[in-house]
Design an enzyme around this catalytic site. Structure first.
Site, PDB file in Angstrom:
ATOM      1  N   ASP A   1     110.120  34.907  26.882  1.00 26.29           N
ATOM      2  CA  ASP A   1     108.896  34.881  26.066  1.00 26.29           C
ATOM      3  C   ASP A   1     109.196  35.177  24.588  1.00 26.29           C
ATOM      4  OD1 ASP A   1     106.327  34.965  25.151  1.00 26.29           O
ATOM      5  OD2 ASP A   1     105.561  36.270  26.730  1.00 26.29           O
TER       6      ASP A   1
ATOM      7  N   SER B   1     102.843  43.062  22.093  1.00 30.22           N
ATOM      8  CA  SER B   1     103.628  41.878  22.391  1.00 30.22           C
ATOM      9  C   SER B   1     104.423  41.472  21.170  1.00 30.22           C
ATOM     10  CB  SER B   1     102.728  40.728  22.814  1.00 30.22           C
ATOM     11  OG  SER B   1     102.506  40.828  24.174  1.00 30.22           O
TER      12      SER B   1
ATOM     13  N   HIS C   1     104.189  33.614  23.562  1.00 27.55           N
ATOM     14  CA  HIS C   1     102.730  33.600  23.705  1.00 27.55           C
ATOM     15  C   HIS C   1     102.024  34.053  22.432  1.00 27.55           C
ATOM     16  CE1 HIS C   1     102.900  37.941  25.128  1.00 27.55           C
ATOM     17  NE2 HIS C   1     101.732  37.992  24.517  1.00 27.55           N
TER      18      HIS C   1
HETATM   19  N1  ARG Z   1     100.149  39.654  29.801  1.00 24.96           N
HETATM   20  C1  ARG Z   1     100.775  39.486  28.548  1.00 24.96           C
HETATM   21  C2  ARG Z   1      99.888  40.028  27.405  1.00 24.96           C
HETATM   22  O1  ARG Z   1      98.886  40.638  27.671  1.00 24.96           O
HETATM   23  C3  ARG Z   1     101.190  38.085  28.304  1.00 24.96           C
HETATM   24  C4  ARG Z   1     100.091  37.105  28.122  1.00 24.96           C
HETATM   25  C5  ARG Z   1     100.487  35.686  27.860  1.00 24.96           C
HETATM   26  N2  ARG Z   1     100.838  34.966  29.032  1.00 24.96           N
HETATM   27  C6  ARG Z   1      99.964  34.311  29.857  1.00 24.96           C
HETATM   28  N3  ARG Z   1     100.423  33.733  30.936  1.00 24.96           N
HETATM   29  N4  ARG Z   1      98.682  34.255  29.649  1.00 24.96           N
HETATM   30  O2  ARG Z   1      99.696  39.474  26.372  1.00 24.96           O
HETATM   31  N1  ASP Z   2     101.076  41.056  26.723  1.00 23.72           N
HETATM   32  C1  ASP Z   2     100.486  42.056  25.858  1.00 23.72           C
HETATM   33  C2  ASP Z   2     100.368  41.572  24.410  1.00 23.72           C
HETATM   34  O1  ASP Z   2     100.179  40.414  24.162  1.00 23.72           O
HETATM   35  C3  ASP Z   2     101.220  43.330  25.967  1.00 23.72           C
HETATM   36  C4  ASP Z   2     100.626  44.195  27.017  1.00 23.72           C
HETATM   37  O2  ASP Z   2      99.404  44.177  27.194  1.00 23.72           O
HETATM   38  O3  ASP Z   2     101.385  44.911  27.655  1.00 23.72           O
HETATM   39  O4  ASP Z   2     100.308  42.325  23.480  1.00 23.72           O
END
Ligand code: ARG
Ligand code: ASP
Length: 715
Positions: free
Chosen positions: A219, A645, A83
């Protein structure tokens, strides 16, 4: 008796160790090393951060401004999340070569793809410059003057501090203005795309599984840093060569188990752990619910279109993921803050704080802090809400408005800076806008607009609304705007920008789409921004004093960590499951079996590539399996946030065991209130990453570059 005391002591150390925290790498030795060793770390703090020798920090760059990556070979190969590379993967994709859908692997270096505007930044060294930055500040009385003086000191020192010509000085504040650190950094700009699995692996579970445990997402994506022949940063050139890093991480497949020590190095973006209860109350009860409702509406529209139309799916994939991500986070955060009684806990802390202030005889300095906060937060409430409505509706989620806003800024620029500035910006806009329209669909936007303009007109605090939007027929306005506005096409946009400043200003002001954003932006900057900024500045001042007081009045053993601020941090903890709800216990590891359980053929979130199913059926896992099963993800008590991330998850020896990419749903409130019971970070297991590169993609060239630590041979 002695024994019980010892046990108690051990218990205290154990639980204290789980209190979270994102620590400054250059200060680990004094602050954290002992505790880290007690938790099982086998290396020294010096091996994580050293000024004189190469250390782990030399292998952990910030990736493209918002994520983290780690160097995993002596040829500058870096690993980050799928991502995090998503935009780049999307940019290289077309309907014929859809790397999002099918994945991409460079089987030789010549096949690696350059990326316009991508960069990675390393920290060379960190130095405390607090005294210099706060020089001459204490004598000033107004908050605005203090901020101005600090900014002056920062720019003087960044310009004068010694550094090499290809490096940069960056000064950042810690503890809300109570500490300043200088970072010397190096930024590499020739970053090439090396590989990524298909989204059905790299984004498996997509938005349904986002922020959720148990998780099964692979990921990750791979890039490579290129440097000039002196191993220094350089713009893209075919003459550039793979970067030779000062340090790279060996990857361990030696095995993991619950309670193993882990640490995560990376660039956490922003936390607000020391907010007063009043601020948390507003987040929980006003701001988050408003933002969630707006995004809910926008996302439903986009999702409907994306499911029906593959072109729209590619166009909106990245935008949708970005908007959905925080939408879902805020829902989890709100729930978690409620369930953990964060507001009550903060109130108790504040009561306690008052007592400490009195005990220390510091009433003159700190006695009014809490009541000042209370007054200020109650005054800012409506302004903050109006601000969120404007930002979310106009700037973030309705494309015609956010695009129109660029023209609004252009008009402002003409008034404030004159013709030359206007022309420069105009040319910039004309050249830069093609990418925007490549991914724009006016039908999607029209439906989003109708929903959001209605929310704005009916739910945003009435007293600040522009008069013509105070009561509207959303359907009618939408029809008017989308049937006439030139902002809905690339040619229309260019047409609007055609001519001298007088013509442009005349033309844009005739455009219905422009008229709406202009009314919104004018109302915002007249009715909301001045008061909001004034109150916010007060809060910044109060927060700085509050933080200072907390640091002063807490016992030394409390070890208070600074909020995240996008600088390099170290967090550590243990691999651990958790108990999200009554009668449910979550284990800390997931396996490929779980992917097959979730598999929905043809689904846009839960499809699985046939090749992966075949590997599962034949159990062709190579050396990466444990007891015949293929590990996929795991969780631990590391305190992480957005920006972490792609961060390396390391074992007790500093070997790479995984790649951080998310947090668990029940613990997303950790940005505001960290609870060791349920806050967990989610990592993809390094063994799964290697398995996908090796067995799924057959990219032996990549595997051969890596240093892999095998399990010790049984004697
Ligand atoms: N929650 C994770 C972060 O904050 C992954 C985000 C990317 N994935 C998604 N399905 N939007 O970045
Ligand atoms: N998914 C988040 C990021 O892209 C990490 C988190 O918020 O825990 O940095």
């Amino acid at each position: 008796m002695k024994f019980i005391k010892l046990l108690l002591l051990l218990f205290v150390i154990q639980t204290q160790a789980q209190q979270g925290g994102m620590w400054i790498p250059s200060l680990l030795k004094g602050m954290n090393e002992t505790e880290m060793k007690n938790l099982g770390m086998k290396i020294s703090a010096e091996e994580i951060y050293s000024v004189n020798k190469s250390s782990m920090k030399d292998a952990v760059p910030q990736f493209d401004g918002g994520c983290t990556a780690e160097v995993i070979s002596d040829k500058g190969l870096i690993l980050t999340n799928h991502h995090c590379g998503f935009d780049a993967i999307q940019t290289h994709s077309t309907l014929e070569h859809d790397y999002l859908k099918d994945g991409f692997w460079a089987y030789k270096m010549e096949d690696e793809l350059p990326n316009k505007d991508m960069d990675v930044m390393f920290v060379v060294k960190i130095e405390d410059v607090t005294t210099k930055i706060l020089e001459g500040v204490a004598i000033l009385t107004s908050e605005a003057d203090k901020q101005k003086k600090i900014q002056e000191n920062i720019s003087t020192l960044s310009n004068s501090s010694p550094k090499e010509s290809w490096q940069e000085n960056k000064i950042r504040t810690f503890y809300d203005g109570n500490q300043y650190l200088l970072f010397v950094t190096e930024t590499f700009k020739d970053i090439r795309f090396v590989g990524a699995p298909p989204s059905s692996i790299g984004k498996f579970g997509s938005d349904t599984d986002n922020w959720v445990w148990p998780r099964h997402t692979g990921d990750f994506s791979l890039f490579r840093i290129y440097a000039d022949k002196n191993n220094r940063p350089a713009a893209y050139s075919s003459e550039n060569v793979p970067y030779k890093p000062k340090h790279f991480f060996p990857i361990s497949i030696a095995g993991l188990k619950e309670n193993d020590f882990t640490m995560v190095l990376g660039y956490p973006g922003r936390t607000q752990e020391y907010l007063p209860s009043f601020a948390v109350d507003q987040i929980v009860n006003n701001l988050n619910p408003a933002k969630i409702e707006i995004r809910d509406a926008a996302l439903k529209v986009q999702d409907g279109f994306m499911r029906k139309d593959p072109t729209i799916k590619i166009q909106y994939a990245s935008k949708y993921a970005g908007v959905a991500n925080y939408w879902k986070k805020w829902i989890g955060e709100t729930k978690g803050l409620k369930k953990s009684n964060a507001i009550a806990i903060k109130q108790k802390f504040e009561k306690n704080f008052q007592e400490k202030v009195i005990k220390a005889g510091k009433q003159a300095e700190y006695g009014n802090l809490i009541s000042d906060f209370e007054k200020n937060y109650s005054e800012i409430k409506e302004y903050a809400l109006a601000r969120d409505y404007f930002t979310e509706v106009a700037l973030r989620n309705t494309e015609i408005l956010s695009n129109g806003y660029r023209l609004y800024q252009l008009e402002q620029l003409l008034t404030s800076k004159g013709e030359q500035a206007f022309t420069d910006r105009k040319n910039n806009l004309t050249n830069g806008i093609e990418d925007f329209y490549k991914n724009y669909n006016a039908d999607v936007d029209r439906n989003v607009f109708e929903q959001l303009i209605n929310l704005y007109a009916t739910k945003s605090p009435k007293q600040f609304l522009p008069s013509n939007l105070n009561s509207i027929d959303a359907k009618l306005v939408t029809k008017e705007v989308f049937e006439t506005s030139k902002l809905t096409t690339l040619n229309g946009f260019k047409e609007l920008l055609n001519g001298d400043s007088k013509t442009v200003i005349e033309n844009i002001n005739k455009d219905k789409g422009y008229q709406i954003i202009k009314a919104m932006a004018d109302a915002y900057s007249k009715n909301v921004a001045p008061k909001y900024d004034e109150l916010n500045l007060k809060n910044i001042g109060l927060q700085r004093t509050y933080m200072k007081a907390i640091l002063e009045l807490s016992p030394r053993s409390a070890r208070i960590f600074p909020d995240a601020n996008s600088t390099l941090r170290v967090t550590y903890g243990k691999i651990k499951g958790y108990k999200p709800n009554d009668a449910i216990i979550y284990e800390p590891f997931t396996y490929l079996d779980g992917i097959i359980e979730k598999y929905i053929p043809g689904d846009y979130e839960f499809d699985v590539p046939q090749k992966l199913i075949d590997l599962y059926n034949t159990k062709d896992y190579g050396k990466y399996a444990v007891k015949g099963k293929m590990p996929v993800c795991f969780i631990a008590t590391n305190h992480t946030t957005g920006g972490n991330s792609g961060s390396p998850a390391l074992d007790a020896n500093g070997n790479l065991i995984g790649l951080n990419f998310d947090r668990v749903w029940e613990g997303t409130m950790s940005d505001i209130y960290y609870s060791p019971d349920i806050c967990r970070n989610i990592m993809v297991d390094a063994r799964y990453v290697l398995f996908i590169i090796d067995k799924f993609a057959g990219a032996k060239n990549i595997i051969n570059e890596l240093k892999i630590i095998q399990p010790a041979k049984k004697k």
